[in-house]
Every structure is written in structure tokens, then in C-alpha cells.
Design an enzyme around this catalytic site. Sequence first.
Site, PDB file in Angstrom:
ATOM      1  N   GLY A 136      -6.391  32.076  44.474  1.00 45.81           N
ATOM      2  CA  GLY A 136      -7.270  30.938  44.765  1.00 45.81           C
ATOM      3  C   GLY A 136      -8.474  31.312  45.616  1.00 45.81           C
ATOM      4  N   ILE A 137      -8.787  30.432  46.541  1.00 45.20           N
ATOM      5  CA  ILE A 137      -9.976  30.606  47.377  1.00 45.20           C
ATOM      6  C   ILE A 137      -9.843  31.864  48.244  1.00 45.20           C
ATOM      7  CG2 ILE A 137     -11.297  29.544  49.264  1.00 45.20           C
ATOM      8  CD1 ILE A 137     -10.573  26.787  48.056  1.00 45.20           C
ATOM      9  N   ASP A 156      -0.541  37.519  52.968  1.00 47.81           N
ATOM     10  CA  ASP A 156       0.099  36.388  52.267  1.00 47.81           C
ATOM     11  C   ASP A 156       1.605  36.524  52.431  1.00 47.81           C
ATOM     12  OD1 ASP A 156       0.671  34.203  50.306  1.00 47.81           O
ATOM     13  OD2 ASP A 156      -1.454  34.458  49.833  1.00 47.81           O
ATOM     14  N   ASP A 200       4.501  35.926  56.678  1.00 47.30           N
ATOM     15  CA  ASP A 200       4.539  34.462  56.698  1.00 47.30           C
ATOM     16  C   ASP A 200       3.916  34.060  58.029  1.00 47.30           C
ATOM     17  OD1 ASP A 200       5.117  31.806  57.121  1.00 47.30           O
ATOM     18  OD2 ASP A 200       7.164  31.920  56.336  1.00 47.30           O
ATOM     19  N   TYR A 223      -1.696  16.394  55.612  1.00 47.45           N
ATOM     20  CA  TYR A 223      -2.716  17.410  55.301  1.00 47.45           C
ATOM     21  C   TYR A 223      -4.039  17.090  56.021  1.00 47.45           C
ATOM     22  CZ  TYR A 223      -5.755  20.299  52.271  1.00 47.45           C
ATOM     23  OH  TYR A 223      -6.665  21.204  51.777  1.00 47.45           O
TER      24      TYR A 223
HETATM   25  N1  LIG Z   1      -8.767  23.944  46.257  1.00 37.95           N
HETATM   26  C1  LIG Z   1      -9.450  22.989  46.860  1.00 37.95           C
HETATM   27  O1  LIG Z   1     -10.126  22.176  46.199  1.00 37.95           O
HETATM   28  C2  LIG Z   1      -9.477  22.905  48.375  1.00 37.95           C
HETATM   29  C3  LIG Z   1     -10.206  21.885  48.958  1.00 37.95           C
HETATM   30  C4  LIG Z   1     -10.254  21.784  50.343  1.00 37.95           C
HETATM   31  C5  LIG Z   1      -9.602  22.725  51.122  1.00 37.95           C
HETATM   32  N2  LIG Z   1      -8.875  23.710  50.528  1.00 37.95           N
HETATM   33  C6  LIG Z   1      -8.205  24.667  51.428  1.00 37.95           C
HETATM   34  O2  LIG Z   1      -8.572  25.990  51.056  1.00 37.95           O
HETATM   35  C7  LIG Z   1      -7.503  26.890  51.353  1.00 37.95           C
HETATM   36  C8  LIG Z   1      -7.127  27.666  50.112  1.00 37.95           C
HETATM   37  O3  LIG Z   1      -6.790  26.744  49.085  1.00 37.95           O
HETATM   38  P1  LIG Z   1      -6.401  27.181  47.594  1.00 37.95           P
HETATM   39  O4  LIG Z   1      -6.790  26.049  46.716  1.00 37.95           O
HETATM   40  O5  LIG Z   1      -6.909  28.522  47.297  1.00 37.95           O
HETATM   41  O6  LIG Z   1      -4.785  27.177  47.719  1.00 37.95           O
HETATM   42  P2  LIG Z   1      -3.675  28.088  47.004  1.00 37.95           P
HETATM   43  O7  LIG Z   1      -2.410  27.319  47.078  1.00 37.95           O
HETATM   44  O8  LIG Z   1      -4.167  28.532  45.657  1.00 37.95           O
HETATM   45  O9  LIG Z   1      -3.592  29.389  47.944  1.00 37.95           O
HETATM   46  C9  LIG Z   1      -3.082  29.333  49.257  1.00 37.95           C
HETATM   47  C10 LIG Z   1      -2.469  30.673  49.605  1.00 37.95           C
HETATM   48  O10 LIG Z   1      -1.929  30.568  50.927  1.00 37.95           O
HETATM   49  C11 LIG Z   1      -0.683  31.228  50.941  1.00 37.95           C
HETATM   50  N3  LIG Z   1       0.208  30.732  51.987  1.00 37.95           N
HETATM   51  C12 LIG Z   1       0.829  29.528  52.041  1.00 37.95           C
HETATM   52  N4  LIG Z   1       1.633  29.475  53.103  1.00 37.95           N
HETATM   53  C13 LIG Z   1       1.543  30.664  53.745  1.00 37.95           C
HETATM   54  C14 LIG Z   1       2.159  31.207  54.902  1.00 37.95           C
HETATM   55  N5  LIG Z   1       3.074  30.517  55.619  1.00 37.95           N
HETATM   56  N6  LIG Z   1       1.825  32.471  55.283  1.00 37.95           N
HETATM   57  C15 LIG Z   1       0.910  33.185  54.572  1.00 37.95           C
HETATM   58  N7  LIG Z   1       0.312  32.716  53.456  1.00 37.95           N
HETATM   59  C16 LIG Z   1       0.624  31.468  53.046  1.00 37.95           C
HETATM   60  C17 LIG Z   1      -0.100  30.951  49.553  1.00 37.95           C
HETATM   61  O11 LIG Z   1       0.942  31.852  49.213  1.00 37.95           O
HETATM   62  C18 LIG Z   1      -1.314  31.075  48.664  1.00 37.95           C
HETATM   63  O12 LIG Z   1      -1.494  32.394  48.190  1.00 37.95           O
HETATM   64  C19 LIG Z   1      -6.368  26.031  51.904  1.00 37.95           C
HETATM   65  O13 LIG Z   1      -6.416  26.038  53.314  1.00 37.95           O
HETATM   66  C20 LIG Z   1      -6.694  24.657  51.368  1.00 37.95           C
HETATM   67  O14 LIG Z   1      -6.141  23.645  52.157  1.00 37.95           O
HETATM   68  C21 LIG Z   1      -8.798  23.826  49.177  1.00 37.95           C
END
Ligand SMILES: NC(=O)c1ccc[n+]([C@@H]2O[C@H](COP(=O)([O-])OP(=O)(O)OC[C@H]3O[C@@H](n4cnc5c(N)ncnc54)[C@H](O)[C@@H]3O)[C@@H](O)[C@H]2O)c1
Length: 451
Positions: free
Chosen positions: A221-222, A241, A264, A357
Site C-alpha cells: 500500500g502507501i 512491518d 510488530d 480510527y
Molecule cells: N488508503 C487510504 O485511502 C488512506 C486514507 C487515509 C489514511 N490512510 C493511512 O495511510 C496508512 C497506510 O494505509 P494503507 O492504505 O497503505 O494500508 P494497508 O493496510 O495497505 O497497509 C498498512 C501496513 O501496515 C502494517 N501494519 C499494521 N499493523 C502493524 C503493526 N502492529 N506493526 C507493523 N506494521 C503494521 C500492515 O501489515 C500493512 O502492511 C495508514 O496509516 C492509513 O490509516 C490511508
Amino acid sequence: MSDWYTSFANSGVGSTLVKQLGLPRPAVLRRYEPGQQLLPGPAVVGSAGEGRLRATLTAVLRDAGVAVLSPAAADGAGDGERPAAVVLDATGLTGPAQLAAAHDLLAPAVKRLRPTGRVLVLADPPATADSPAQAAARQALEGLVRSLAKELRAGSTANLVFVPEGAEASLASPVRFFLSGRSAYVDGQVLTLSAADVPAGEDAERPLAGKVAVVTGAARGIGASIARVMARDGAHVVAVDVPAAGESLAAVANEIGGTAFQLDITAPDAAARLVTHLRERHGGVDVVVHNAGITRDKLLVNMDAARWNGVMAVNLQAQLDLTRALLDADGVLRPGARVVCVSSQSGIAGNRGQSNYAASKAGVIGMVRAWAPEFAERGATVNAVAPGFIVTEMTATMPLGTREVGARINSLQQGGLPVDVAETIAWLSSPTAAGVNGQVVRVCGQSMLGA
Ligand SMILES: NC(=O)c1ccc[n+]([C@@H]2O[C@H](COP(=O)([O-])OP(=O)(O)OC[C@H]3O[C@@H](n4cnc5c(N)ncnc54)[C@H](O)[C@@H]3O)[C@@H](O)[C@H]2O)c1
């Protein structure tokens, strides 16, 4: 992954169909690629008020190879000279009467703006005004810029930067960011700079050369996009991760020549392990990006403790604990360090079913603002980035209707891409962004939610 509707509406068959049906046709945004010119054409620079930033501004643009046009020259120029940007120096306003000069400059120049153009307004902060009339004039610019951002089409954006007296040296980096393709999905934003020791210059192509950057949640993801952009900009990335995501984490780290570190971030020994790893393997860290985040949605009345606590632990408490541990570990956080915390539009606007959240993401903003003075004392910065609707695997699984509405209700009429968030974070992490501290930058295409 791209915004399918934008691609479709700009394809041969799609554009005809979209026109016939009277549907919006979102523009293809101008996104940064290595080697790209700052702007694809000249910039009009003008002032309303004394314009104390004019000389600095002109120097920044000329250094970046941008031709500078005066408003009068732009008026008479041929089509080839249509401006790619309009920059208004509105410093020195004493009262609302002078706002007419802002209108007089912007109206004709914006009319001639090229597609994917940029409007940037610079002003004194309202908080330091001498009189209510002066504060009114300064604050008025916020309404003007936010409205103009909503009026612009063809992938153009408008943003406002407040520059306090004494913070002039902080200006170059945000000017370059807002005019460049790096800010493609940053629209209708307002930033306030602070005075800082800004390094004289940086390699425009590799501003993070020699830096060590930790990115949490980097397996997909991001976060994976942030890791790639940071590596492209020259950083050695420590990609963090959970062990369960170990395989994809290793793939990302290998692809970018970085290091995979399975952790974690909510584990009781997470902070100590991270500090030890950074000290022993990398001799310290320059950039920390708190990106890992989870959602566990439910209406508040139906939310169990596990959902509440799980989200708080990952999205907020871990950011607090890891940052505190890095600040306290002697010599690990290097001078000029940058911490960037991922928040969310939900943390600003609230969202049905996301009280946990949104609380965690609003908490991130409170944390960043409170920490900014301590970071400034160390010559470091801490900022938050709040993404809006970003096209990821997560949003791809949303029901079509919800997804399409979510993606369109912003001034750019499309969802952002992970790279848009990554570019903003890489910019905030760069050495010359030293004067951007305690700020929240939304990467949301000027979403109507929480605006
Ligand atoms: N996708 C969107 O539209 C959006 C919008 C606003 C904010 N965000 C924020 O952007 C960030 C990334 O979002 P994303 O869409 O890529 O999410 P995603 O779920 O695709 O990726 C999140 C990553 O964080 C890791 N993670 C979760 N818990 C963890 C832990 N305890 N220790 C280590 N790693 C951990 C996961 O394994 C995953 O690889 C997040 O903080 C999310 O809240 C996303």
C-alpha cells in the site's frame, strides 16, 4: 494501480462517451518524474502589498530554470508563453482594501493558466497581525485561495503559504514543492512556515542521499510507495512491518536495496528493538515515517474493546512510544531529523463507523503539534500528512457506489495515488524543508470532507 475512471475518461472511446453523457472528465495530473523540469512553462510573479518576498521568490524560480513573467508581460504574451504557474506575494497587506490588488493580479493570470497549472499565494500569518484590519486581510486570503482551488479545472491547484517575518529562508523548499509535480494531489492547503536553519541547497534529484529512513507498514500500500520514493530520492530505507507480512516486506526491501526489519510496532519491546537495530546496524536514523495503520470499523455503540484498543495501539500509541524512545536514545535521532506521521482525513472530518480510527488519527495531529517545539530545539521537524481518498487494494474492495463517490468529491474529481502521499512525505523529510514544522498537510485533492 490507477484511478480507472480518470484513465477511462481520458481514453479515445471514454472521452467521447463521458462528453455525451455530460459526466465529469477528471484531468490527468502532472506527477513528478526524475529529471522533470520544475514547471512546464513560465511563472507569473506579482505582488499585492509591499511584497517583501519578491526577490527571494524570483531567485528560487530562476535557480530552478523557470522563466519569470511580470503580470503585464503575461497579459500580452503569446500562447506559447501561457503561464504554468501564478505566484502572488501578498505580504505587507495592511487592510482589506488592498485585497483588490490580489484580485486584479490573479484574475487575468489565472484565465491564461495552462492545464495542470499551479497557483501559489504567499502571505504574512494572521496570528502576528498588528490590527484586526490587517488580520482580516491576511485571513481573507485563505477564503480566496480555497475558493480558487475549487474553481480551477484541468488538474490545476491553488495553495497558500504563510511566511512569518524571519522565516524567509524557509520559503524555497515549499515553493518548489507546491509548483512541482510532487504536489499533484495537494490542493486548497494552507501551511505556516517557521524560522529555521535551512541548509544552503540539496541535490534536486536525490535530496535524501546519505540518509537512513525508517518506514513502518512498508510491506504494501502507501507504505511500500513511501519506501520506493524515499529510495528513489537517495535514502537507505529500513522497511518495517509485522512478521506475517515478512515475504512482501522482503520483496519491497530487495527491490529498493533497503533493509527489511520485521517488527510488530505494538509489541512491548518494539521501541527498544528498533532503537538497538538503528544504532547497531545503521549508526542512527535521519527520517522516521509512522505509516503503519489499521481500521476496525463499527458504529460506536457496537464497538467492542478489542476494536477500540487495537486501532489506538497501532495508529497512535505506537507512534508516541517509538518517537519518545528515539528522542530519548542518545545520538540515535541524528541532527536535522525528520519525523512524519500519517494521519487521515477521517481524523479531521470524522467518519461514520470510524470513531476509533478517527480518534486515533486526530490524536496524531495533536501529538505532532505538541511535539513541534521540542523538535525545533533540536533543529528537527515533526509533521503530519493526512491522506484523503487514496486508490489502494483497501479502497478497491469498497462497494462501487461508495468508492466512486469517495473518489470524486474533491476539486480534482479523482482519487489520489499512494505515490501522491509518498511524494509529500519525501518532501517533508528533505533537509531544506527545515522550516515546515508542526504542520498538517492534507493529500486529498481538496476533498469536501472536513474542509
Ligand atoms: N488508503 C487510504 O485511502 C488512506 C486514507 C487515509 C489514511 N490512510 C493511512 O495511510 C496508512 C497506510 O494505509 P494503507 O492504505 O497503505 O494500508 P494497508 O493496510 O495497505 O497497509 C498498512 C501496513 O501496515 C502494517 N501494519 C499494521 N499493523 C502493524 C503493526 N502492529 N506493526 C507493523 N506494521 C503494521 C500492515 O501489515 C500493512 O502492511 C495508514 O496509516 C492509513 O490509516 C490511508
